[in-house]
Design a protein around this motif. Structure first.
Motif, PDB file in Angstrom:
ATOM      1  N   GLN A 267       0.734  -1.185   0.097  1.00 50.09           N
ATOM      2  CA  GLN A 267      -0.230  -0.032  -0.096  1.00 50.09           C
ATOM      3  C   GLN A 267       0.983   1.246  -0.032  1.00 50.09           C
ATOM      4  N   ASP A 271       0.949   4.308  -2.859  1.00 50.15           N
ATOM      5  CA  ASP A 271       0.677   5.486  -2.785  1.00 50.15           C
ATOM      6  C   ASP A 271       1.547   6.685  -3.016  1.00 50.15           C
ATOM      7  N   HIS A 272       2.912   5.951  -3.249  1.00 47.79           N
ATOM      8  CA  HIS A 272       4.079   6.807  -3.501  1.00 47.79           C
ATOM      9  C   HIS A 272       4.730   6.429  -4.825  1.00 47.79           C
TER      10      HIS A 272
END
Length: 278
Positions: A267, A271-272
């Motif tokens: 996750q 997200d990055h």
């Protein structure tokens, strides 16, 4: 309602903590060493302790840490803990690091002991290595070479997302049922750096691999990045602890305190993803 003072409010954990507290309607005061503080900020220099007398005005809770770059953490924290005691704060949450309590002579452990003896209601949180290191401290060779370059061999780490650290800190600052306890904070799984590289590759759409490097090469890279030698040597020492297997342990503290499981590395990487994309 008194304010919560957040040390390191511009940092990885502190900025998220400020956001979480503000979203709950809590008055927050972010400490900054910048000469001209912005709205909701107060000047506080951890090196000289300039601004200490005014930083705690109207404050009844505080989140304390020492930002990266310092190896004499106790000297930076001691006046803050003394001020919290003198002002009769209702709660202090101190962030150190997982393993800080393994050596009673370590500066972070000395700060922990001082807080424990202060009489101020407290919590100590000791997070493991941050997932966010992969898009900050370790980013350059990932971007330029597609390689994670670290001297840690096949050792595993239960990396934790800094957003989960902030969520724990926000809970503890506002609760009293867990007062005067310490918590080691980890992610839910322990990964080696080959597994980390595979997850970064999956998220970014480019080939990223892990390359084990000699400690001396790591030290040279840190010094070339303009890190002070004492701090570079400190990082090398704690990377040695990682290589020895001390970062593999997992705990359920994030789940127990926040009521939800910690974020997975997959996750975090999703997200990055833009940080590592070609």
């Amino acid at each position: 309602m008194g304010k919560t003072l957040v040390i390191g409010a511009n940092g990885t954990v502190g900025s998220e903590l400020v956001r979480l507290l503000a979203a709950q309607g809590q008055p927050v005061l972010g400490a900054t060493s910048r000469a001209t503080p912005g709205p909701g900020q107060v000047w506080l220099d951890l090196a000289s302790h300039g601004g200490l007398d005014t930083a705690f005005d109207g404050v009844d809770r505080a989140f304390l840490l020492v930002p990266p770059g310092f190896v004499d953490q106790h000297l930076r924290l001691a006046p803050l803990i003394d001020t919290a005691r003198q002002r009769g704060l209702r709660k202090v949450v101190l962030m150190t690091a997982m393993g800080a309590n393994a050596d009673e002579a370590a500066p972070l452990r000395q700060a922990e002991r001082q807080l424990e003896a202060s009489g101020v209601p407290y919590n100590i949180i000791r997070p493991n290595w941050f997932m966010q290191n992969f898009h900050t401290f370790w980013l350059q060779p990932i971007r330029t070479q597609g390689r994670i370059l670290l001297p840690v061999g096949p050792a595993r780490g239960s990396f934790i997302d800094a957003r989960d650290i902030a969520a724990v800190a926000a809970e503890l600052l506002l609760r009293s049922d867990l007062d005067n306890r310490d918590f080691d904070l980890t992610g839910a799984e322990a990964l080696d750096h080959d597994e980390v590289a595979a997850l970064l590759s999956e998220a970014s759409g480019r080939a990223i691999v892990y390359q084990d490097i000699p400690p001396a090469a790591m030290l040279d890279a840190l010094l070339a990045a303009q890190l002070p030698r004492p701090y570079a040597e400190f990082l090398l020492r704690i990377l040695g602890h990682f290589q020895a297997g001390y970062a593999e342990r997992t705990t359920d503290a994030v789940q127990a305190i926040t009521g939800r499981a910690p974020r997975s590395f997959r996750q975090y990487a999703a997200d990055h993803r833009a940080a590592w994309a070609a």
